[in-house]
Design an enzyme around this catalytic site. Structure first.
Site, short mmCIF file in Angstrom:
data_model
loop_
_atom_site.label_atom_id
_atom_site.label_comp_id
_atom_site.label_asym_id
_atom_site.label_seq_id
_atom_site.Cartn_x
_atom_site.Cartn_y
_atom_site.Cartn_z
N GLY A 145 0.83 -1.20 0.00
CA GLY A 145 0.00 0.00 0.00
C GLY A 145 0.86 1.24 0.00
N CYS A 146 0.34 2.32 0.53
CA CYS A 146 1.03 3.59 0.58
C CYS A 146 2.41 3.45 1.21
CB CYS A 146 0.18 4.58 1.39
SG CYS A 146 1.08 6.04 1.93
N PHE A 147 3.45 3.89 0.50
CA PHE A 147 4.79 3.67 1.05
C PHE A 147 5.13 4.60 2.22
CE2 PHE A 147 6.77 5.83 -3.03
CZ PHE A 147 6.15 7.04 -2.73
N CYS A 149 3.15 4.84 4.70
CA CYS A 149 2.67 4.00 5.80
C CYS A 149 3.58 2.82 6.05
CB CYS A 149 1.25 3.52 5.51
SG CYS A 149 0.11 4.79 4.90
#
Length: 307
Positions: A145-147, A149
């Protein structure tokens, strides 16, 4: 930079980034919003490069805020970023993406201008961001997912020498964030971790990987949708591959036993580590920097990896 997470999932728009099932690309309004507020504008004006987070400077006076509020990354991703078949370069979504972004990205022969400088150091550890690494260090690479995060889950752990976020697994060299946002470059947002296996093991890293995101939602984590948010383990050795596959099977058994994934199967790709291309400097250790707005698009299942 403090407004950048809003660009990922503006409050009040279709539930943390979800586009209503009835929303279609044929809507002129949707197309206008995508054209007006793509990832490029959201990041260029809000990502910290023009001082928007302080409320001063040129960035605060430009009409970018209206563009971000109107479209931003949310619509660019939802309508163009892979959920509608853009990554394959075919279908209606791909045609619209080419119309909006000017065709598939071509990449470049040299690193992107906004990549970390060769002498850059890690914001938390103070260690180098580029190899060579000290003797005994090993590498791991994950897409979950969002890097922002995913890096945040690892970068402060004991035994982590350095970490970097970037793009991997795509079809072009040296992609930029806006290239990846088109959904046509094929890259994943990844975190590369440099760690001391005497202090923290690859199994420890995998436990975080499986438990802190949902590996069953293909090309999606929460409201973040697109092929750049796919679940992936990119191994550097045969031992890493074997452990990744073993823990995958154990975690699938746990998901079925607990019904935590509601019958969904793990979709994580487990492949040799592809070339890592550094993301822009403002993405690196984003959550650790002053002024960042906490954002986490990961959606863990709640299941635990058995010992």
């Amino acid at each position: 930079a403090s407004l950048a997470p809003v660009a990922r999932a503006p409050a009040g728009l279709a539930g943390r980034g979800r586009v209503p099932r009835g929303a279609r690309l044929r809507s002129p309004v949707a197309l206008a919003l995508v054209g007006a507020g793509s990832c490029l504008l959201a990041r260029s004006f809000v990502g910290g490069s023009l001082g928007v987070s302080t409320g001063t400077g040129r960035g605060s006076r430009l009409p970018a805020m209206a563009l971000v509020g109107a479209g931003s990354c949310l619509l660019a991703r939802s309508f163009v970023g892979g959920a509608l078949g853009v990554s394959a370069g075919t279908g209606r979504g791909a045609r619209v993406a080419r119309a909006v972004f000017g065709g598939p990205p071509a990449g470049r022969d040299t690193p992107i201008p906004d990549a970390p400088a060769p002498d850059a150091t890690h914001f938390l550890t103070g260690n180098p961001m580029y190899p060579p690494w000290p003797a005994g260090m090993e590498e791991a690479m994950f897409g979950m997912g969002c890097f922002w995060c995913s890096e945040n889950l690892y970068m402060a752990k004991e035994g982590i020498y350095s970490s970097q976020v970037g793009y991997a697994g795509g079809d072009i060299n040296n992609p930029s964030y806006q290239d990846v946002c088109t959904g046509m470059s094929g890259h994943n947002e990844v975190v590369r971790i440099v760690y001391d296996p005497k202090v923290i093991t690859y199994g420890d890293l995998l436990k975080v990987f499986w438990e802190r995101h949902d590996p069953t939602t293909k090309n999606q984590q929460g409201g973040d949708r697109g092929t750049q948010y796919r679940s992936g383990i990119y191994y550097y050795s045969e031992a890493q591959r074997q452990l990744a596959e073993t823990t995958r099977d154990k975690y699938q058994d746990e998901l079925e036993a607990t019904k935590a994934a509601k019958g969904r199967q793990i979709s994580t790709e487990i492949v040799p580590a592809p070339t890592f291309f550094y993301a822009e400097g403002y993405h690196q250790q984003y959550d650790a920097k002053p002024g960042s707005r906490r954002y986490c698009g990961l959606s863990p299942t709640g299941a635990k990896l058995p010992a």
